[in-house]
Write an enzyme that holds these catalytic residues in place. Structure first.
Site: not given
Ligand code: AGP
Length: 613
Positions: A2, A27, A74, A100-101, A488, A492, A495, A511, A608
């Site tokens: 949110c 976000r 959200w 938010n929260g 990583e 990506k 996502e 394995h 985000k």
């Molecule tokens: C990264 O592409 C992601 N959106 C996600 O894994 C992110 O890195 C993770 O949520 C941690 O976020 P932060 O670095 O703001 O703690």
């Protein structure tokens, strides 16, 4: 997650609120709404879907109040719908709240309020807040100026969980109250009034002067003044902080998407991360954290704790610290770490990596380490974020605002900063030969230039993306640091392209996962560590002989005829190679997502900053 926006000042609030919500779209959200005070009445307009839908609500253009709150939701409690969208009002429509929260005890509070005659129109946890405020307000027999604040304060005392809230009341049409606990909230001082948001980038257009609220700190604003109170409602002064981010850094600047812009910003971001911390012939400068030799020599264990991409940066950080400082390092996913009863004591240093500095699991893990007597060090990109305020030491990546949900420049900046930190520790501990450290420093200083070569692979990567964008499964393999990058790259791709992918340590293929390799499957390999090349090539040959298509990111001279696509990057110290080898993988995920016509910056279901557990 949110987003919150608010404004109180001399201008019409509505356009400022919608502008702020638009800036917070990255976000992730599913509904949006605003409330403003119009002729001493609260007017709420909200709907499911995009912020732009708000402009279609009848009468929204006529709102001319100068006090307003706004929200992008959200969904957590209750489906995305108009009823569940914020702002929410109490039954008497005296108070409006955005939140938010998560209110963990909302069921209990809802029952209590229901027993006291309150009715609920939504399925949200938030709706208990305006009703609780009303409940306390109506029980308070003093009719002084602080009655509104007392009611908000009493209500927050009843809440368990996390919250950042803005409150309006038609009884106090020139006031706004905001408060937070474990959820981000900042107040910007603009030229025409006060701007509130859950995130600094939403306000960069108006100001760079911010008040960063602490937990249970209340701000009461009117159009030209702001007062701060602690949880006992004792008023106090608060320092304003100047945030140096450039307003244009939060804009696309001609790029089609934030993610592409942020990928291409990596040379600058890394330069900013290095800043004046690292110079040839001098010890690294971390004067902002002042860690003594006496303390560092007592450390026998380091934990690095983070989530997602930040955790992947931690995996490379481990290699730096173990190699240079000779201290054992464990890397943990924050949500697992918290519940596995880790062995922590005052001889443990706990490092927390978080771009946003607001990730709920990482913050909870940090609190756990503190409670067990360990010192804590935060690596973050956001000045004054929750994680930086909770930890004993903080170092900033200075990568500039990262807007795209998929993290790119934050990752490479985190890796660079962890590298410099490890050199700094090694210099204090005298645990590595100074010539080795000096060579590593040279390599770090060369990174911004060398990363340009990785960026120059764009066209080749784009071609490969076209070729494989319809695939259902992709494999990433690598050994050592290359395996960390495989993880990583795979994250990506998942996502933003929604393609299923797996990352494996090359040696693990035999394995089990090699059973999945069949004709036509794509295997992406990262191949940069000279010491591991032969073994890694054997693994690639094994998948080729089973019919796999290969995409290789390497700094070696490999013959193109043996593989489908070879992407050549620069050589560097193997510890630093993730910074150069991750870039083609970021580009690959980006171009596959574009090829599929997806929303690169706002992938489905993702947010985000993940401010709930
Ligand atoms: C990264 O592409 C992601 N959106 C996600 O894994 C992110 O890195 C993770 O949520 C941690 O976020 P932060 O670095 O703001 O703690």
């Amino acid at each position: 997650m949110c987003g919150i926006v608010g404004y109180i000042g001399k201008q019409t609030a509505c356009p400022i609120l919608i502008n702020g919500l638009t800036a917070l779209e990255y976000r992730g959200y599913d509904s949006a709404g605003i409330a403003s005070i119009e002729n001493n009445k609260i007017c709420v307009m909200k709907d499911k879907g995009r912020v732009s839908n708000l402009n279609n609500i009848k009468g929204i253009n006529k709102l001319d109040g100068t006090v307003g709150i706004a929200h992008t939701r959200w969904a957590t409690h209750g489906k995305p719908s108009k009823e569940n969208a914020h702002p929410h009002m109490d039954n008497s429509e005296t108070f409006a709240v955005v939140h938010n929260g998560i209110i963990e005890n909302y069921n209990e509070l809802r029952n209590f309020l229901t027993d006291n005659g309150y009715k609920f129109l939504s399925q949200t946890d938030t709706e208990v807040i305006p009703n609780l405020i009303h409940y306390h307000f109506s029980k308070d027999s003093y009719a002084d100026d602080n009655k509104f604040l007392r009611a908000v304060n009493q209500a927050t005392k009843d809440l368990k969980g996390s919250f950042a809230i803005e409150v309006l009341s038609n009884l106090y049409p020139d006031k706004m109250i905001v408060v937070r606990k474990d959820s981000p909230l900042v107040i910007g001082k603009g030229t025409t009034g006060y701007h509130i948001a859950s995130d600094i980038p939403a306000l960069l257009e108006y100001t760079r002067d911010f008040y960063l609220l602490n937990d249970y700190e209340f701000a009461v604003m009117d159009k030209d003044s702001i007062k701060f109170y602690n949880e006992n409602l004792v008023e106090h002064e608060k320092e304003i902080k100047n945030i140096e981010w450039d307003a244009s850094a939060a804009e696309k600047n001609g790029y089609e998407d934030y993610m592409l812009k942020e990928i291409f910003e990596q040379p600058i971001a890394i330069r900013e991360t290095i800043g004046s911390r690292l110079k040839l012939g001098e010890h690294c400068d971390f004067s902002d954290i002042e860690i003594s030799k006496e303390y560092l020599s007592t450390i026998n264990k380091i934990f690095i704790v983070a989530c997602g991409t930040a955790m992947h940066a931690g995996l490379t950080g481990k290699k730096f610290l173990e190699n240079l400082c000779k201290i054992p390092v464990e890397v943990d996913i924050a949500s697992e770490f918290r519940y596995r009863n880790p062995i922590i004591n005052e001889k443990t240093l706990c490092i927390f990596i978080s771009q946003s500095g607001e990730t709920a699991d990482t913050i909870a893990a940090l609190k756990l380490c503190k409670s067990k007597g360990a010192k804590t060090l935060a690596v973050s990109n956001v000045i004054g974020s929750s994680i930086t305020r909770e930890s004993d030491y903080t170092i900033y990546t200075h990568a500039g605002p990262e807007i795209a949900v998929a993290s790119t420049k934050a990752y490479t900046s985190q890796v660079v900063l962890l590298g410099i930190l490890a050199i700094y520790f090694a210099e204090i501990l005298e645990s590595t030969d100074s010539k080795v450290l000096e060579d590593l420093k040279k390599d770090i200083l060369d990174l911004p230039k060398k990363i340009e070569t990785s960026l120059a692979t764009t066209d080749e990567v784009k071609k490969f993306a076209k070729k494989i964008h319809k695939e259902k499964d992709v494999f990433f393999i690598g050994r050592g640091s290359d395996y960390n990058v495989a993880l990583e790259g795979s994250l990506k791709l998942k996502e933003i392209s929604y393609i299923h992918s797996e990352a494996y340590a090359s040696g693990e293929l035999k394995h089990g996962p090699i059973a999945l390799i069949e004709k036509g499957i794509t295997v992406i390999s990262i191949l940069t560590d000279e010491n591991l090349i032969e073994k890694s090539i054997s693994n690639i040959v094994e998948v080729i002989s089973r019919g796999a298509k290969t995409f290789i990111v390497t700094n070696q001279n490999l013959s193109n005829s043996d593989f489908d696509t070879v992407i050549k990057i620069e050589k560097t110290n193997p510890l630093l190679s993730p910074i150069l080898s991750v870039v083609p993988l970021q580009l690959l995920a980006y171009f596959i997502s574009k090829e599929k016509g997806l929303d690169v910056d706002k992938p489905r279901n993702l947010a985000k900053s993940v401010t709930v557990e």
